[in-house]
Design an enzyme around this catalytic site. Sequence first.
Site, PDB file in Angstrom:
ATOM      1  N   CYS A 166       2.092 -28.161  36.161  1.00  0.00           N
ATOM      2  CA  CYS A 166       0.635 -28.162  36.012  1.00  0.00           C
ATOM      3  C   CYS A 166       0.289 -28.559  34.580  1.00  0.00           C
ATOM      4  O   CYS A 166       0.724 -27.886  33.637  1.00  0.00           O
ATOM      5  CB  CYS A 166       0.084 -26.774  36.324  1.00  0.00           C
ATOM      6  SG  CYS A 166      -1.663 -26.626  35.921  1.00  0.00           S
ATOM      7  N   ASP A 183       4.681 -26.305  39.560  1.00  0.00           N
ATOM      8  CA  ASP A 183       3.987 -26.289  40.843  1.00  0.00           C
ATOM      9  C   ASP A 183       4.960 -26.722  41.926  1.00  0.00           C
ATOM     10  O   ASP A 183       5.892 -27.481  41.664  1.00  0.00           O
ATOM     11  CB  ASP A 183       2.790 -27.254  40.810  1.00  0.00           C
ATOM     12  CG  ASP A 183       1.544 -26.611  40.230  1.00  0.00           C
ATOM     13  OD1 ASP A 183       1.390 -25.389  40.365  1.00  0.00           O
ATOM     14  OD2 ASP A 183       0.739 -27.335  39.625  1.00  0.00           O
TER      15      ASP A 183
END
Lengths: 154, 154, 154, 154, 154, 154, 154, 154, 154, 154
Positions: free
Chosen positions: D49, D56
């Site tokens: 991210c 992520d």
Amino acid sequence: MAKPISVSTRAKPATPPSAPSRSLDVFPNPAPERDYVIQFQVPEFTCFCPLTGQPDFAHFTIDCIADKLCIELKSLKMYMWSYRNDGAFHEKVTNDILTDMVKAINPRYIRITAKWYVRGGIYTNVVVDHRKKGWKPAPKVDLPQLGPETGMLG
Amino acid sequence: MAKPISVSTRAKPATPPSAPSRSLDVFPNPAPERDYVIQFQVPEFTCFCPLTGQPDFAHFTIDCIADKLCIELKSLKMYMWSYRNDGAFHEKVTNDILTDMVKAINPRYIRITAKWYVRGGIYTNVVVDHRKKGWKPAPKVDLPQLGPETGMLG
Amino acid sequence: MAKPISVSTRAKPATPPSAPSRSLDVFPNPAPERDYVIQFQVPEFTCFCPLTGQPDFAHFTIDCIADKLCIELKSLKMYMWSYRNDGAFHEKVTNDILTDMVKAINPRYIRITAKWYVRGGIYTNVVVDHRKKGWKPAPKVDLPQLGPETGMLG
Amino acid sequence: MAKPISVSTRAKPATPPSAPSRSLDVFPNPAPERDYVIQFQVPEFTCFCPLTGQPDFAHFTIDCIADKLCIELKSLKMYMWSYRNDGAFHEKVTNDILTDMVKAINPRYIRITAKWYVRGGIYTNVVVDHRKKGWKPAPKVDLPQLGPETGMLG
Amino acid sequence: MAKPISVSTRAKPATPPSAPSRSLDVFPNPAPERDYVIQFQVPEFTCFCPLTGQPDFAHFTIDCIADKLCIELKSLKMYMWSYRNDGAFHEKVTNDILTDMVKAINPRYIRITAKWYVRGGIYTNVVVDHRKKGWKPAPKVDLPQLGPETGMLG
Amino acid sequence: MAKPISVSTRAKPATPPSAPSRSLDVFPNPAPERDYVIQFQVPEFTCFCPLTGQPDFAHFTIDCIADKLCIELKSLKMYMWSYRNDGAFHEKVTNDILTDMVKAINPRYIRITAKWYVRGGIYTNVVVDHRKKGWKPAPKVDLPQLGPETGMLG
Amino acid sequence: MAKPISVSTRAKPATPPSAPSRSLDVFPNPAPERDYVIQFQVPEFTCFCPLTGQPDFAHFTIDCIADKLCIELKSLKMYMWSYRNDGAFHEKVTNDILTDMVKAINPRYIRITAKWYVRGGIYTNVVVDHRKKGWKPAPKVDLPQLGPETGMLG
Amino acid sequence: MAKPISVSTRAKPATPPSAPSRSLDVFPNPAPERDYVIQFQVPEFTCFCPLTGQPDFAHFTIDCIADKLCIELKSLKMYMWSYRNDGAFHEKVTNDILTDMVKAINPRYIRITAKWYVRGGIYTNVVVDHRKKGWKPAPKVDLPQLGPETGMLG
Amino acid sequence: MAKPISVSTRAKPATPPSAPSRSLDVFPNPAPERDYVIQFQVPEFTCFCPLTGQPDFAHFTIDCIADKLCIELKSLKMYMWSYRNDGAFHEKVTNDILTDMVKAINPRYIRITAKWYVRGGIYTNVVVDHRKKGWKPAPKVDLPQLGPETGMLG
Amino acid sequence: MAKPISVSTRAKPATPPSAPSRSLDVFPNPAPERDYVIQFQVPEFTCFCPLTGQPDFAHFTIDCIADKLCIELKSLKMYMWSYRNDGAFHEKVTNDILTDMVKAINPRYIRITAKWYVRGGIYTNVVVDHRKKGWKPAPKVDLPQLGPETGMLG
Ligand SMILES: [Ca+2]
Ligand SMILES: [Ca+2]
Ligand SMILES: [Ca+2]
Ligand SMILES: [Ca+2]
Ligand SMILES: [Ca+2]
Ligand SMILES: [Ca+2]
Ligand SMILES: [Ca+2]
Ligand SMILES: [Ca+2]
Ligand SMILES: [Ca+2]
Ligand SMILES: [Ca+2]
Ligand SMILES: [Ca+2]
Ligand SMILES: [Ca+2]
Ligand SMILES: [Ca+2]
Ligand SMILES: [Ca+2]
Ligand SMILES: [Ca+2]
Ligand SMILES: [Ca+2]
């Protein structure tokens, strides 16, 4: 719409991003007078296969009966993240994580279940546990296993 | 797209194809001080029915508490593949595979579950296990069985 | 036990075993005046990967609106079996099977769905169809989709 | 056990490990005369991210109606792996991957579905598609949707 | 299509049709040195209700730890078929089938689970077992219950 | 226990048992001014395979938009029962039942879905429909498909 | 354990806690040249029933085809939180949230699905949508709906 | 259609309708020499809440190891129906039904599980059992728990 | 429509709204002579995280073997509601609720299972129990675990 | 336990119990400018079979696009309750309830789905709808159907 809505533009957060770390924060067990179970389910784990050099993925479940200390949730996330760039065999890394947890909180009991994603058409799961010397579980009260009932057809 | 993409044509890999083999590779158990479970799920198994000469299919699950040695994943795949052209009764082949595993790694405990595809409208499952002489499981700690919780409706 | 039971020993069947065959038996469509759907689900399919030489597995679904001829079930089984020792890419073999079916029964419409077992951590599905020149489906009557209701909790 | 089993020790494979790569291998569509669907499901995707610096995870589904070229499976795996150390917003990276695929095989149609793991208690899914200029899907034949039937109770 | 396809017309098979029979074929247990479980699931069972004269349907599961003999699959099918025209109360017929099985193979242990289709809005299940005199199960090794894991979202 | 319970012995019912019958009772459609759907799900159907002489089982779903007449539930049960001793190919019997229903109530629309139990490892489903000459469905209102929501975790 | 583990005590984070807010942060659509779908699933929503004064709970799904702007995930969380102490009828609050979203990003299309927890034995769901004046969806390409396939039995 | 179909008009049945009744019919246990389980699942139960005067609904499961007598199915239906107009607290009525069953058949063991539909957002389940004085269950043989296997993908 | 329908306008109820309350109403156990289980499932629970100040959500299950007193359902709802504005750590609040329940009804046995919604990608569950001094569960009768059977395909 | 708990005894509520009623309360549609869907799921419905005099049970789903008025939830419960002592054929009562709803709120569109519990081994579902004269649904925007994603294995 009792309260009016306002709209603004996304900005970078001031806090520096968190980082992976081979450390665990702990806090005092709020109910050491009882044997009770804390379960963490960690679906986001990835490391590397030492043989092929390719990424591996796994889903970890940690079941723990704490003694004096509990594991803090956010540091657990950072800890699991810290394996992202490590080479690790399925059987060994599951055992290593157990050993780390025991070192961190010395629990009465802990079990780690690692479900690895399919490799070569075969699904591998590893389940490791540790119990504190001298600790014995109270005989379990066997309750009926009832699913979440709804009254809905189907 | 920070990094530009490049496109090329599929080529045959240099490595010769792997082959089925009635052998199993092993490696030293990384945590022989603990009784822990390694589970393999092998959904791709096929052999022949000795009576009708037709192909049979099965899904194998292998649960194992290793002693000094563990089974290596890729050789397990080759081993299971080696039954592809063999005639094998459901009950016998499940027992034979157990016997082979015991010979290869002499585990503290091993259980094999074979779920055979339907034949004649009947579904057949075979479950075989073996425990090392003198080995006894530690009394199990009975944890609550909690499904993967999500916070999602439904 | 109104009728007494008798017990005997398993014997080899007199009929010679059936064999795989790249042929299909057909029979006259019993209701050619209607467009109706025959669906076969074939969970037992295996062939070889031409690149790696390793076995592949797939689940085939065949949806068919027959014209003058229908495919006979047992010969379909032998036909699917005939790929067991062939090398076949996922995309090509699914198209080839469609072409064979069209050749065998020249249906008004046929669709083949092949769901291949995971390879390299990726699941591949291939869906191919064919419609007879000049044939058009009647506009579909859109019925509510109701699951199998039971009146059972949960 | 008709064939005796042999046992050996795990060795490092001779082939050097494969590596992530922002490239895609392609091969000629074996059935360009038909519009048919190839679906890849890629459950192992991870990136970072850009706002929080944290990893992520996502599950990608790629549905594709190829034109002259198809995407080769193994290179797809390497391509998806190549995002492992990139910062990537959910909406942008899904669009970027679509753009790359279009560049690589210029398909008649392609759709990418990215299901991102929960963040802040919210589950985000992104679905992007592209169709070749001038291409139109044949009107679909609406078949009944039948689940995998079994004859088993429950 | 490497191999060309051939097409022929459906013909009646030469073998006379099999027939229902209140008899069971048996064969020698291939691993009498072990206590292992053979499970048959028989979803196709029908008889008559002696009170109302109407057909009843049930799903039978047979779990068996064989001793010297095993039940042969095809004769089991014929045996279950032999109830098709009999009047049989739920509780009694389940017990009768158990008695027949015991007579046929005298197993170490056998359990029969009959799940009857709903009658009068009520679902009836009957579970009967038998253990050979003097036989005792080995203490069970309690393995973690792990579902078929996939790495797929959802 | 406000009301005391009484206990008696099971007796044969006075009414003679109902019987299978190739006839259907009908009653006037209570709302002929609307196009609405009546769905019957019939999980208990059995007949014989004309080729092998063995029993077949199927699950029938009947979706119907009645015109002047509706099918009475109990006679439907007797009608389905009437196939119990008939030889019937999957494709033909599904079409025949449709023809009978049309003869009995001449509906605006009717669809029959027959899901046959697995034979030779292959699952066969047959879906047949009929629409009255000149009848057209009203354009369907497309509502969101919402599952039975519960507020329960999991 | 290549890297040694360190253990520390849980501390309060320096950042002040985030707060609910009737505002939404936005950012530029990274692919405005395409119509694509962003879906948020928000399982954690609670407000009050204006009639009874009791808390209500709901699960929200937001499907959106953005135009120039997208909704930022974290502000969406704060926005949904802002209803925690409001009285809100099921039908009205779902419409109000739609109106707010439209005001914030003026999307090409947006749909909100609110699934409310059971009240008085009845489950209520509300589905509201909005499309930008003049915007029309491209005709959809109808792909086969394939579940997440696994190759696992069951 | 070998047999022609006939069509007639629905008529009222001659038998007078059955009626609810706080009585239970019994019959002799056909296998009193064994401890075996009869399970009834009764999804259709309704009574009134004594506090609010509103209807309550529940799903009952009755597990029973009979002694000399068994409960007849149809009378069980009438018995459960007899609560339709009674006021009954969840905990008390479940206990009362157990007491009635014990009075009727004096079983070796009986367990009643009542799953009540949600009230006030809370789901209530009550589980009550009774064992005959002096009766002890035989030590259970622990079989592997195998779901209904199918060979189907998914 | 035998009875005509009347239509009126929604009005505010006369009763003042109920309110959250850290108190529990109790009533005498209607069957203190038995050890039986009352289970409450409470899917609507929310409080605040003391560290981040953000709302947390959980699903609580309460399994209880009452002694002299039972917990009244409506007051349980109010009690759970009373945490809505409290800061509460997962582990501590689960223990606190157990302590309150014990204080209120002093049960023979009680177990509380709290399933917390995902935070930081990790799912946390806490299971706490308490047994009255001197109380011992009767040895459990192990019944077969049978799901809700239906006779439906699929 | 910041706040101490208090314990009291269950008392009868002051409000008189609510009662069934063939009337419906309505309120003004809070967003008449939009076509949106309100869905009620009513799992608790019971009436009598006019032929046999026995209770029937059903699960109702009501999908509605309101015009000027909406149906109030609590009165809907009382309305559905009002059928408890009525004799009602499946097909007719579903149509009658639709007619009543139309009379009460004259909606743009309404659909009623009644799923009746099994009778005579057959499951009956009835689906009826009504659209206001002159009303046409806006062409639907076809969004991808995405299940509730979780990131959990399985
Ligand atoms: Ca259903
Ligand atoms: Ca749902
Ligand atoms: Ca249900
Ligand atoms: Ca349930
Ligand atoms: Ca079941
Ligand atoms: Ca079922
Ligand atoms: Ca999953
Ligand atoms: Ca999903
Ligand atoms: Ca849920
Ligand atoms: Ca769950
Ligand atoms: Ca499967
Ligand atoms: Ca299974
Ligand atoms: Ca699937
Ligand atoms: Ca089934
Ligand atoms: Ca199905
Ligand atoms: Ca699983």
